[in-house]
Design a protein around this motif. Structure first.
Motif, PDB file in Angstrom:
ATOM      1  N   MET A  65       5.198 -21.850  -7.588  1.00 43.80           N
ATOM      2  CA  MET A  65       5.840 -22.542  -7.787  1.00 43.80           C
ATOM      3  C   MET A  65       5.726 -22.999  -6.539  1.00 43.80           C
ATOM      4  SD  MET A  65      10.247 -21.770  -6.954  1.00 43.80           S
ATOM      5  CE  MET A  65      10.834 -21.234  -8.712  1.00 43.80           C
ATOM      6  N   ASN A  66       6.578 -24.224  -6.604  1.00 42.56           N
ATOM      7  CA  ASN A  66       6.588 -25.656  -5.391  1.00 42.56           C
ATOM      8  C   ASN A  66       7.897 -25.665  -4.683  1.00 42.56           C
ATOM      9  OD1 ASN A  66       7.112 -27.288  -6.911  1.00 42.56           O
ATOM     10  ND2 ASN A  66       5.165 -27.721  -7.578  1.00 42.56           N
ATOM     11  N   ASP A  67       8.106 -26.706  -3.671  1.00 44.20           N
ATOM     12  CA  ASP A  67       9.105 -27.277  -3.873  1.00 44.20           C
ATOM     13  C   ASP A  67       9.777 -28.251  -3.958  1.00 44.20           C
ATOM     14  OD1 ASP A  67       7.561 -29.242  -2.684  1.00 44.20           O
ATOM     15  OD2 ASP A  67       7.933 -29.266  -0.112  1.00 44.20           O
ATOM     16  N   THR A  68       8.653 -28.811  -5.864  1.00 42.70           N
ATOM     17  CA  THR A  68       9.709 -29.777  -5.966  1.00 42.70           C
ATOM     18  C   THR A  68       9.970 -29.668  -7.789  1.00 42.70           C
ATOM     19  OG1 THR A  68       7.505 -30.516  -6.628  1.00 42.70           O
ATOM     20  CG2 THR A  68       8.699 -31.524  -4.509  1.00 42.70           C
ATOM     21  N   ASP A  69       9.838 -28.256  -7.685  1.00 40.59           N
ATOM     22  CA  ASP A  69      10.340 -27.591  -9.277  1.00 40.59           C
ATOM     23  C   ASP A  69      11.100 -27.930  -9.954  1.00 40.59           C
ATOM     24  OD1 ASP A  69       7.392 -26.398  -9.422  1.00 40.59           O
ATOM     25  OD2 ASP A  69       8.306 -24.436  -9.022  1.00 40.59           O
ATOM     26  N   ASN A  70      11.422 -28.240 -11.456  1.00 43.00           N
ATOM     27  CA  ASN A  70      12.860 -28.642 -12.003  1.00 43.00           C
ATOM     28  C   ASN A  70      12.971 -27.599 -12.722  1.00 43.00           C
ATOM     29  OD1 ASN A  70      15.198 -29.064 -13.122  1.00 43.00           O
ATOM     30  ND2 ASN A  70      13.287 -31.667 -13.632  1.00 43.00           N
ATOM     31  N   GLN A  71      13.095 -26.626 -12.598  1.00 44.99           N
ATOM     32  CA  GLN A  71      13.471 -24.968 -13.486  1.00 44.99           C
ATOM     33  C   GLN A  71      15.054 -24.745 -13.652  1.00 44.99           C
ATOM     34  OE1 GLN A  71      11.333 -23.771 -15.778  1.00 44.99           O
ATOM     35  NE2 GLN A  71       9.996 -26.429 -15.397  1.00 44.99           N
ATOM     36  N   VAL A  72      15.420 -24.764 -14.881  1.00 44.38           N
ATOM     37  CA  VAL A  72      17.106 -24.084 -14.566  1.00 44.38           C
ATOM     38  C   VAL A  72      17.223 -22.956 -15.790  1.00 44.38           C
ATOM     39  CG1 VAL A  72      19.036 -26.202 -13.873  1.00 44.38           C
ATOM     40  CG2 VAL A  72      18.005 -26.010 -16.511  1.00 44.38           C
ATOM     41  N   LEU A  73      17.777 -21.717 -15.608  1.00 42.31           N
ATOM     42  CA  LEU A  73      18.263 -20.806 -16.320  1.00 42.31           C
ATOM     43  C   LEU A  73      19.395 -20.422 -16.377  1.00 42.31           C
ATOM     44  CD1 LEU A  73      17.245 -17.877 -17.799  1.00 42.31           C
ATOM     45  CD2 LEU A  73      17.648 -17.337 -15.753  1.00 42.31           C
ATOM     46  N   LEU A  74      20.236 -20.588 -17.632  1.00 43.31           N
ATOM     47  CA  LEU A  74      21.074 -20.587 -17.606  1.00 43.31           C
ATOM     48  C   LEU A  74      21.698 -18.868 -17.954  1.00 43.31           C
ATOM     49  CD1 LEU A  74      22.426 -24.393 -17.527  1.00 43.31           C
ATOM     50  CD2 LEU A  74      23.037 -23.229 -15.695  1.00 43.31           C
ATOM     51  N   ARG A  75      22.917 -19.533 -18.710  1.00 45.91           N
ATOM     52  CA  ARG A  75      23.601 -17.982 -19.619  1.00 45.91           C
ATOM     53  C   ARG A  75      24.649 -18.586 -19.606  1.00 45.91           C
ATOM     54  NH1 ARG A  75      21.245 -14.162 -16.257  1.00 45.91           N
ATOM     55  NH2 ARG A  75      18.769 -13.981 -16.610  1.00 45.91           N
ATOM     56  N   GLY A  76      25.202 -18.446 -21.271  1.00 47.87           N
ATOM     57  CA  GLY A  76      26.621 -18.656 -21.552  1.00 47.87           C
ATOM     58  C   GLY A  76      26.685 -18.899 -23.450  1.00 47.87           C
ATOM     59  N   ARG A  77      28.061 -18.767 -23.730  1.00 46.46           N
ATOM     60  CA  ARG A  77      28.286 -19.286 -25.280  1.00 46.46           C
ATOM     61  C   ARG A  77      28.112 -20.904 -25.445  1.00 46.46           C
ATOM     62  NH1 ARG A  77      30.409 -15.035 -26.887  1.00 46.46           N
ATOM     63  NH2 ARG A  77      30.741 -13.029 -25.446  1.00 46.46           N
ATOM     64  N   VAL A  78      27.475 -20.920 -26.516  1.00 49.79           N
ATOM     65  CA  VAL A  78      27.735 -22.340 -27.515  1.00 49.79           C
ATOM     66  C   VAL A  78      29.426 -22.738 -28.209  1.00 49.79           C
ATOM     67  CG1 VAL A  78      26.848 -23.500 -29.399  1.00 49.79           C
ATOM     68  CG2 VAL A  78      25.303 -21.818 -28.736  1.00 49.79           C
ATOM     69  N   ALA A  79      29.048 -23.846 -27.133  1.00 46.94           N
ATOM     70  CA  ALA A  79      30.471 -24.311 -26.944  1.00 46.94           C
ATOM     71  C   ALA A  79      30.915 -25.232 -28.443  1.00 46.94           C
ATOM     72  CB  ALA A  79      30.256 -25.725 -26.539  1.00 46.94           C
ATOM     73  N   ASP A  80      29.727 -25.687 -29.554  1.00 45.35           N
ATOM     74  CA  ASP A  80      30.216 -25.977 -30.611  1.00 45.35           C
ATOM     75  C   ASP A  80      28.873 -26.500 -31.592  1.00 45.35           C
ATOM     76  OD1 ASP A  80      29.417 -28.364 -29.415  1.00 45.35           O
ATOM     77  OD2 ASP A  80      30.546 -29.208 -29.377  1.00 45.35           O
ATOM     78  N   ALA A  81      29.007 -26.383 -33.094  1.00 44.74           N
ATOM     79  CA  ALA A  81      27.712 -26.353 -33.391  1.00 44.74           C
ATOM     80  C   ALA A  81      26.409 -27.415 -32.929  1.00 44.74           C
ATOM     81  CB  ALA A  81      28.403 -27.030 -35.011  1.00 44.74           C
ATOM     82  N   ALA A  82      25.179 -27.425 -32.946  1.00 46.38           N
ATOM     83  CA  ALA A  82      24.623 -27.558 -32.681  1.00 46.38           C
ATOM     84  C   ALA A  82      24.709 -29.238 -33.929  1.00 46.38           C
ATOM     85  CB  ALA A  82      23.407 -27.018 -32.316  1.00 46.38           C
ATOM     86  N   GLU A  83      23.923 -30.087 -33.102  1.00 50.12           N
ATOM     87  CA  GLU A  83      24.037 -31.509 -33.731  1.00 50.12           C
ATOM     88  C   GLU A  83      21.804 -32.230 -33.994  1.00 50.12           C
ATOM     89  OE1 GLU A  83      27.092 -34.674 -32.425  1.00 50.12           O
ATOM     90  OE2 GLU A  83      28.054 -32.739 -32.454  1.00 50.12           O
ATOM     91  N   PRO A  84      21.878 -32.202 -35.189  1.00 49.93           N
ATOM     92  CA  PRO A  84      20.471 -32.959 -35.671  1.00 49.93           C
ATOM     93  C   PRO A  84      20.843 -34.866 -35.067  1.00 49.93           C
ATOM     94  CG  PRO A  84      21.637 -32.450 -37.870  1.00 49.93           C
ATOM     95  CD  PRO A  84      22.568 -32.053 -36.539  1.00 49.93           C
ATOM     96  N   ARG A  85      20.276 -35.022 -34.687  1.00 52.84           N
ATOM     97  CA  ARG A  85      19.732 -36.321 -34.313  1.00 52.84           C
ATOM     98  C   ARG A  85      18.894 -37.044 -34.404  1.00 52.84           C
ATOM     99  NH1 ARG A  85      22.825 -38.331 -29.807  1.00 52.84           N
ATOM    100  NH2 ARG A  85      20.513 -38.227 -28.800  1.00 52.84           N
ATOM    101  N   THR A  86      18.474 -38.421 -35.081  1.00 55.98           N
ATOM    102  CA  THR A  86      17.038 -39.275 -35.040  1.00 55.98           C
ATOM    103  C   THR A  86      16.882 -40.040 -34.204  1.00 55.98           C
ATOM    104  OG1 THR A  86      16.623 -38.158 -36.980  1.00 55.98           O
ATOM    105  CG2 THR A  86      15.287 -39.822 -36.525  1.00 55.98           C
ATOM    106  N   LEU A  87      16.465 -40.781 -33.056  1.00 53.45           N
ATOM    107  CA  LEU A  87      16.503 -41.351 -32.429  1.00 53.45           C
ATOM    108  C   LEU A  87      15.943 -42.608 -32.787  1.00 53.45           C
ATOM    109  CD1 LEU A  87      15.389 -39.776 -29.307  1.00 53.45           C
ATOM    110  CD2 LEU A  87      18.084 -40.226 -30.355  1.00 53.45           C
ATOM    111  N   PRO A  88      16.519 -43.876 -31.992  1.00 50.76           N
ATOM    112  CA  PRO A  88      15.512 -45.328 -32.852  1.00 50.76           C
ATOM    113  C   PRO A  88      13.735 -45.197 -32.976  1.00 50.76           C
ATOM    114  CG  PRO A  88      17.446 -45.746 -31.050  1.00 50.76           C
ATOM    115  CD  PRO A  88      16.970 -44.348 -31.673  1.00 50.76           C
ATOM    116  N   SER A  89      13.301 -44.241 -31.886  1.00 46.01           N
ATOM    117  CA  SER A  89      11.954 -44.651 -31.659  1.00 46.01           C
ATOM    118  C   SER A  89      11.976 -43.587 -32.597  1.00 46.01           C
ATOM    119  CB  SER A  89      11.859 -43.737 -30.579  1.00 46.01           C
ATOM    120  OG  SER A  89      12.270 -42.317 -30.220  1.00 46.01           O
TER     121      SER A  89
END
Length: 115
Positions: A1-25
């Motif tokens: 690990m270096n001093d500029t790592d961008n890593q998160v670890l979260l534990r919790g509960r899903v708030a609502d149903a996941a939503e699929p999306r297709t971007l303009p790209s």
């Protein structure tokens, strides 16, 4: 690990149903919100008991896992924080989300017996 790592670890509960999306790209993603309880120390400083985080799954494997989630499911996510900027009639706005690297459903904790 270096001093500029961008890593998160979260534990919790899903708030609502996941939503699929297709971007303009043409890129596909699945988004959902994660509810995470604040620590005891944070609860002493604020009346807010939880935080919510937007999470986005970009790979096929993670999109498939995210679409199987149900509100209330306990999960653990790992990833990197990303900031999106968008222009609106009122100016530029931004939001931060978790770009998922992993997603794991956690077992429900055992129910305490009342005997």
């Amino acid at each position: 690990m270096n001093d500029t790592d961008n890593q998160v670890l979260l534990r919790g509960r899903v708030a609502d149903a996941a939503e699929p999306r297709t971007l303009p790209s043409g890129d596909e993603l699945v988004s959902f919100r994660l509810i995470v309880e604040r620590s005891a120390a944070a609860k002493r400083r604020s009346r807010q008991l939880v935080d919510t985080f937007d999470c986005s799954a970009w790979t096929s494997r993670l999109r498939t896992k995210a679409l199987k989630l149900k509100p209330g499911d306990r999960i653990e996510v790992e990833g990197e924080l990303r900031r999106l900027f968008s222009s609106r009639s009122g100016g530029v706005s931004s939001r931060v989300y978790v770009d998922l690297g992993s997603l794991t459903r956690l077992p429900e904790p055992p129910v305490a017996s009342t005997a």
